[in-house]
Design a protein around this motif. Structure first.
Motif, PDB file in Angstrom:
ATOM      1  N   ALA A   9     -43.042 -86.177  29.899  1.00  0.00           N
ATOM      2  CA  ALA A   9     -41.750 -85.931  29.263  1.00  0.00           C
ATOM      3  C   ALA A   9     -41.989 -85.838  27.770  1.00  0.00           C
ATOM      4  CB  ALA A   9     -40.808 -87.079  29.568  1.00  0.00           C
ATOM      5  N   SER A  10     -41.516 -84.756  27.181  1.00  0.00           N
ATOM      6  CA  SER A  10     -41.883 -84.563  25.779  1.00  0.00           C
ATOM      7  C   SER A  10     -40.706 -84.702  24.820  1.00  0.00           C
ATOM      8  CB  SER A  10     -42.528 -83.205  25.617  1.00  0.00           C
ATOM      9  OG  SER A  10     -41.832 -82.249  26.338  1.00  0.00           O
ATOM     10  N   SER A  11     -39.606 -85.252  25.311  1.00  0.00           N
ATOM     11  CA  SER A  11     -38.482 -85.428  24.407  1.00  0.00           C
ATOM     12  C   SER A  11     -38.770 -86.585  23.459  1.00  0.00           C
ATOM     13  CB  SER A  11     -37.227 -85.719  25.209  1.00  0.00           C
ATOM     14  OG  SER A  11     -37.411 -86.868  25.955  1.00  0.00           O
ATOM     15  N   SER A  40     -44.650 -71.537  17.571  1.00  0.00           N
ATOM     16  CA  SER A  40     -43.494 -72.184  16.931  1.00  0.00           C
ATOM     17  C   SER A  40     -42.918 -71.294  15.845  1.00  0.00           C
ATOM     18  CB  SER A  40     -43.897 -73.531  16.327  1.00  0.00           C
ATOM     19  OG  SER A  40     -44.723 -73.338  15.198  1.00  0.00           O
ATOM     20  N   GLY A  41     -43.760 -70.439  15.263  1.00  0.00           N
ATOM     21  CA  GLY A  41     -43.292 -69.555  14.201  1.00  0.00           C
ATOM     22  C   GLY A  41     -43.261 -70.206  12.833  1.00  0.00           C
ATOM     23  N   ASP A  42     -43.832 -71.408  12.717  1.00  0.00           N
ATOM     24  CA  ASP A  42     -43.760 -72.120  11.445  1.00  0.00           C
ATOM     25  C   ASP A  42     -45.069 -72.883  11.220  1.00  0.00           C
ATOM     26  OD1 ASP A  42     -43.231 -73.732   9.291  1.00  0.00           O
ATOM     27  OD2 ASP A  42     -41.221 -74.294   9.954  1.00  0.00           O
ATOM     28  N   PRO A  43     -45.905 -72.421  10.285  1.00  0.00           N
ATOM     29  CA  PRO A  43     -47.193 -73.074  10.068  1.00  0.00           C
ATOM     30  C   PRO A  43     -47.070 -74.538   9.633  1.00  0.00           C
ATOM     31  CG  PRO A  43     -47.093 -70.998   8.886  1.00  0.00           C
ATOM     32  CD  PRO A  43     -45.736 -71.250   9.420  1.00  0.00           C
ATOM     33  N   ARG A  44     -46.027 -74.830   8.851  1.00  0.00           N
ATOM     34  CA  ARG A  44     -45.871 -76.230   8.410  1.00  0.00           C
ATOM     35  C   ARG A  44     -45.494 -77.119   9.580  1.00  0.00           C
ATOM     36  NH1 ARG A  44     -41.932 -74.998   3.580  1.00  0.00           N
ATOM     37  NH2 ARG A  44     -41.437 -73.418   5.121  1.00  0.00           N
ATOM     38  N   LEU A  45     -44.677 -76.582  10.448  1.00  0.00           N
ATOM     39  CA  LEU A  45     -44.331 -77.332  11.647  1.00  0.00           C
ATOM     40  C   LEU A  45     -45.559 -77.482  12.541  1.00  0.00           C
ATOM     41  CD1 LEU A  45     -41.935 -78.616  13.072  1.00  0.00           C
ATOM     42  CD2 LEU A  45     -41.483 -76.432  14.150  1.00  0.00           C
ATOM     43  N   ALA A  46     -46.393 -76.456  12.534  1.00  0.00           N
ATOM     44  CA  ALA A  46     -47.620 -76.516  13.338  1.00  0.00           C
ATOM     45  C   ALA A  46     -48.511 -77.674  12.896  1.00  0.00           C
ATOM     46  CB  ALA A  46     -48.373 -75.198  13.234  1.00  0.00           C
ATOM     47  N   ASP A  47     -48.502 -77.999  11.602  1.00  0.00           N
ATOM     48  CA  ASP A  47     -49.292 -79.140  11.124  1.00  0.00           C
ATOM     49  C   ASP A  47     -48.831 -80.431  11.803  1.00  0.00           C
ATOM     50  OD1 ASP A  47     -50.575 -77.374   9.458  1.00  0.00           O
ATOM     51  OD2 ASP A  47     -49.398 -77.908   7.681  1.00  0.00           O
ATOM     52  N   ASP A  48     -47.521 -80.625  11.836  1.00  0.00           N
ATOM     53  CA  ASP A  48     -46.974 -81.825  12.484  1.00  0.00           C
ATOM     54  C   ASP A  48     -47.238 -81.809  13.988  1.00  0.00           C
ATOM     55  OD1 ASP A  48     -46.039 -82.885  10.164  1.00  0.00           O
ATOM     56  OD2 ASP A  48     -43.982 -82.175  10.420  1.00  0.00           O
ATOM     57  N   LEU A  49     -47.038 -80.631  14.571  1.00  0.00           N
ATOM     58  CA  LEU A  49     -47.235 -80.515  16.020  1.00  0.00           C
ATOM     59  C   LEU A  49     -48.690 -80.763  16.403  1.00  0.00           C
ATOM     60  CD1 LEU A  49     -45.039 -77.382  16.806  1.00  0.00           C
ATOM     61  CD2 LEU A  49     -44.551 -79.738  17.407  1.00  0.00           C
ATOM     62  N   LEU A  50     -49.592 -80.379  15.515  1.00  0.00           N
ATOM     63  CA  LEU A  50     -51.017 -80.607  15.789  1.00  0.00           C
ATOM     64  C   LEU A  50     -51.300 -82.100  15.899  1.00  0.00           C
ATOM     65  CD1 LEU A  50     -53.796 -78.902  15.825  1.00  0.00           C
ATOM     66  CD2 LEU A  50     -54.120 -79.925  13.576  1.00  0.00           C
ATOM     67  N   GLN A  51     -50.778 -82.852  14.937  1.00  0.00           N
ATOM     68  CA  GLN A  51     -50.982 -84.312  14.970  1.00  0.00           C
ATOM     69  C   GLN A  51     -50.376 -84.892  16.252  1.00  0.00           C
ATOM     70  OE1 GLN A  51     -52.396 -86.519  12.468  1.00  0.00           O
ATOM     71  NE2 GLN A  51     -52.156 -88.017  14.102  1.00  0.00           N
ATOM     72  N   GLU A  52     -49.179 -84.436  16.574  1.00  0.00           N
ATOM     73  CA  GLU A  52     -48.507 -84.939  17.772  1.00  0.00           C
ATOM     74  C   GLU A  52     -49.283 -84.582  19.038  1.00  0.00           C
ATOM     75  OE1 GLU A  52     -46.039 -86.920  17.931  1.00  0.00           O
ATOM     76  OE2 GLU A  52     -45.564 -86.812  20.062  1.00  0.00           O
ATOM     77  N   THR A  53     -49.806 -83.367  19.052  1.00  0.00           N
ATOM     78  CA  THR A  53     -50.565 -82.921  20.220  1.00  0.00           C
ATOM     79  C   THR A  53     -51.772 -83.814  20.449  1.00  0.00           C
ATOM     80  OG1 THR A  53     -49.915 -80.638  19.822  1.00  0.00           O
ATOM     81  CG2 THR A  53     -51.832 -80.973  21.211  1.00  0.00           C
ATOM     82  N   ASN A  86     -45.861 -77.841  25.833  1.00  0.00           N
ATOM     83  CA  ASN A  86     -44.663 -78.653  26.051  1.00  0.00           C
ATOM     84  C   ASN A  86     -43.946 -78.963  24.739  1.00  0.00           C
ATOM     85  OD1 ASN A  86     -44.954 -78.746  28.811  1.00  0.00           O
ATOM     86  ND2 ASN A  86     -46.165 -80.617  28.795  1.00  0.00           N
ATOM     87  N   LEU A  87     -44.732 -79.204  23.700  1.00  0.00           N
ATOM     88  CA  LEU A  87     -44.114 -79.478  22.395  1.00  0.00           C
ATOM     89  C   LEU A  87     -43.362 -78.252  21.886  1.00  0.00           C
ATOM     90  CD1 LEU A  87     -46.974 -81.463  20.611  1.00  0.00           C
ATOM     91  CD2 LEU A  87     -44.779 -82.349  21.350  1.00  0.00           C
ATOM     92  N   VAL A  88     -43.980 -77.098  22.053  1.00  0.00           N
ATOM     93  CA  VAL A  88     -43.324 -75.864  21.596  1.00  0.00           C
ATOM     94  C   VAL A  88     -42.075 -75.589  22.437  1.00  0.00           C
ATOM     95  CG1 VAL A  88     -43.590 -73.376  21.324  1.00  0.00           C
ATOM     96  CG2 VAL A  88     -45.443 -74.889  20.659  1.00  0.00           C
ATOM     97  N   ARG A  89     -42.143 -75.900  23.710  1.00  0.00           N
ATOM     98  CA  ARG A  89     -40.956 -75.712  24.561  1.00  0.00           C
ATOM     99  C   ARG A  89     -39.810 -76.592  24.089  1.00  0.00           C
ATOM    100  NH1 ARG A  89     -43.576 -75.519  30.595  1.00  0.00           N
ATOM    101  NH2 ARG A  89     -44.286 -73.374  30.461  1.00  0.00           N
ATOM    102  N   ASP A  90     -40.145 -77.812  23.722  1.00  0.00           N
ATOM    103  CA  ASP A  90     -39.112 -78.701  23.180  1.00  0.00           C
ATOM    104  C   ASP A  90     -38.469 -78.094  21.947  1.00  0.00           C
ATOM    105  OD1 ASP A  90     -39.495 -80.509  25.123  1.00  0.00           O
ATOM    106  OD2 ASP A  90     -40.516 -81.998  23.889  1.00  0.00           O
ATOM    107  N   LEU A  91     -39.307 -77.516  21.121  1.00  0.00           N
ATOM    108  CA  LEU A  91     -38.796 -76.871  19.905  1.00  0.00           C
ATOM    109  C   LEU A  91     -37.874 -75.719  20.244  1.00  0.00           C
ATOM    110  CD1 LEU A  91     -41.800 -76.586  17.478  1.00  0.00           C
ATOM    111  CD2 LEU A  91     -39.656 -77.749  17.073  1.00  0.00           C
ATOM    112  N   ARG A  92     -38.252 -74.979  21.258  1.00  0.00           N
ATOM    113  CA  ARG A  92     -37.453 -73.792  21.612  1.00  0.00           C
ATOM    114  C   ARG A  92     -36.071 -74.165  22.105  1.00  0.00           C
ATOM    115  NH1 ARG A  92     -42.487 -71.108  24.665  1.00  0.00           N
ATOM    116  NH2 ARG A  92     -43.396 -70.051  22.877  1.00  0.00           N
ATOM    117  N   ARG A  93     -35.944 -75.381  22.601  1.00  0.00           N
ATOM    118  CA  ARG A  93     -34.621 -75.810  23.060  1.00  0.00           C
ATOM    119  C   ARG A  93     -33.681 -75.968  21.879  1.00  0.00           C
ATOM    120  NH1 ARG A  93     -37.671 -79.565  26.657  1.00  0.00           N
ATOM    121  NH2 ARG A  93     -38.037 -78.333  28.513  1.00  0.00           N
ATOM    122  N   ARG A  94     -34.291 -76.132  20.697  1.00  0.00           N
ATOM    123  CA  ARG A  94     -33.458 -76.163  19.500  1.00  0.00           C
ATOM    124  C   ARG A  94     -33.293 -74.718  19.022  1.00  0.00           C
ATOM    125  NH1 ARG A  94     -35.949 -80.573  15.600  1.00  0.00           N
ATOM    126  NH2 ARG A  94     -37.937 -80.068  16.541  1.00  0.00           N
TER     127      ARG A  94
END
Lengths: 168, 205
Positions: free
Chosen positions: B5-7, B63-76, B103-111
């Motif tokens: 679950a990635s929420s 995700s379409g956002d390199p800065r967000l990708a930095d955070d997502l990388l750490q989370e991944t 899964n993280l990107v999918r969560d983002l897409r829900r927004r």
């Protein structure tokens, strides 16, 4: 047709940078006439170039930094997990404190009424006026003491609750 | 087994950012926390050095956002380290990592925000401002075409195409990463590829 037998060859040529100048001319000629392979070439070249460019633009944290942050976060989460039952106990303790305070206040209120009735009884029983006044004085002294205790509880209970429930 | 679950990931990211120096001092030695990770630090360093760039590229593009990708990388990587999953080999580890990223990107897409601005970094100002060569300008124009075309695809199509043609994953690996049946990948990939190729041809004209 959704697939072509030569699709894998085309993909391999693109992946290893042999497309189109350094690959088998027959393969290039095939791709020019095969819709599936033409799509594979167009899509795979575009996406591979984009991936290479994206990788070159990445400004990554070091492995050590990622590891360090992960350990810090894991520890913080572990601490939170451990603190959950303690928080529950603190909430129960707070509720018990409030309940006891309310009960004690109620008891004190009843005792004031009982003191009033007792002083009335004393005043009726007392023969002389002086004895009756003394009896009322005794009742008033006790009532004041109980009132003081109730007030102290009402002030101290929230303070005690604060010290119990606050974070370290 | 692998799905999680990635929420709530954004809450955790925020928690990470909110850590103060005193928090860190109080946390001190992190040895106990490390014990819950699936690999030790040396193994992680090797694995990270091999995988971080492609994972970042995937996160950035999807995700379409390199800065967000930095955070997502750490989370991944955090989720990867904390996952109670036994990995058979490095390929399985890498697939699992991409699955977490997906899964993280999918969560983002829900927004709603994210799907409106995919692949923003593919068309940023540096592309157009670099007049050093005609090749660079052509490459930037191609990336612009690709970015525009990708925005018109469904999120799953983007995932499929990236994994297959940018990442070079097999159908089985794609199926594992995206949680699809292996047998369905061929057809889905064909449709997505045909669509993207048509969009690229349109863009090139």
């Amino acid at each position: 047709m959704i697939a072509c037998d030569r699709e894998a060859d085309v993909l391999e040529a693109v992946a290893f940078g042999r497309w189109a100048g350094h690959c088998d001319p027959a393969l290039a000629a095939h791709a020019a006439t095969c819709a599936v392979c033409a799509d594979v070439v167009a899509v795979s070249i575009a996406l591979r170039d984009d991936r290479e460019w994206a990788c070159s633009q990445a400004n990554l944290p070091t492995a050590g930094a990622v590891w360090w942050r992960a350990t810090i976060r894991a520890r913080a989460e572990a601490a939170r997990t451990v603190m959950q039952p303690i928080g529950l106990l603190q909430a129960i303790a707070g509720a018990v404190t409030v309940g006891l305070t309310a009960g004690f206040a109620s008891l004190a209120w009843r005792s004031i009424h009982w003191m009033d009735r007792f002083s009335d009884m004393l005043s009726r029983v007392a023969v002389s006026r002086g004895e009756a006044a003394a009896a009322s004085g005794v009742s008033l002294d006790h009532a004041l003491l109980v009132m003081f205790l109730v007030a102290a509880c009402l002030v101290l209970a929230p303070v005690a609750l604060y010290f119990t429930l606050r974070d370290e | 087994m692998c799905s999680r679950a990635s929420s709530g990931w954004s809450v955790r990211l925020r928690t990470m950012r909110d850590l103060t120096l005193s928090d860190l001092e109080r946390l001190g030695d992190a040895t106990e926390a490390e014990a819950t990770f699936v690999m030790d630090e040396d193994a992680f360093r090797l694995f990270y050095d091999r995988t971080a760039r492609p994972v970042w590229a995937y996160l950035s593009r999807m995700s379409g956002d390199p800065r967000l990708a930095d955070d997502l990388l750490q989370e991944t990587y955090y989720r990867f380290l904390r996952a109670a999953v036994t990995h058979d080999d490095d390929a399985h580890r890498r697939n699992y990592l991409f699955r977490i990223a997906t899964n993280l990107v999918r969560d983002l897409r829900r927004r709603p925000r994210v799907d409106q601005v995919p692949m923003r970094d593919g068309v940023d100002a540096t592309d157009h401002a670099d007049p050093r060569s005609a090749d660079a300008a052509t490459a930037a124009a191609r990336r612009l075409d690709l970015a525009r075309a990708m925005t018109r695809l469904k999120p799953r199509e983007r995932d499929l195409l990236w994994l297959a043609y940018a990442q070079g994953s097999t159908h089985r690996e794609i199926a594992e990463t995206l949680g699809l049946k292996t047998a369905s990948i061929k057809l889905l990939l064909f449709r997505a590829r045909r669509r993207l190729a048509a969009l690229l041809r349109e863009g090139g004209r």
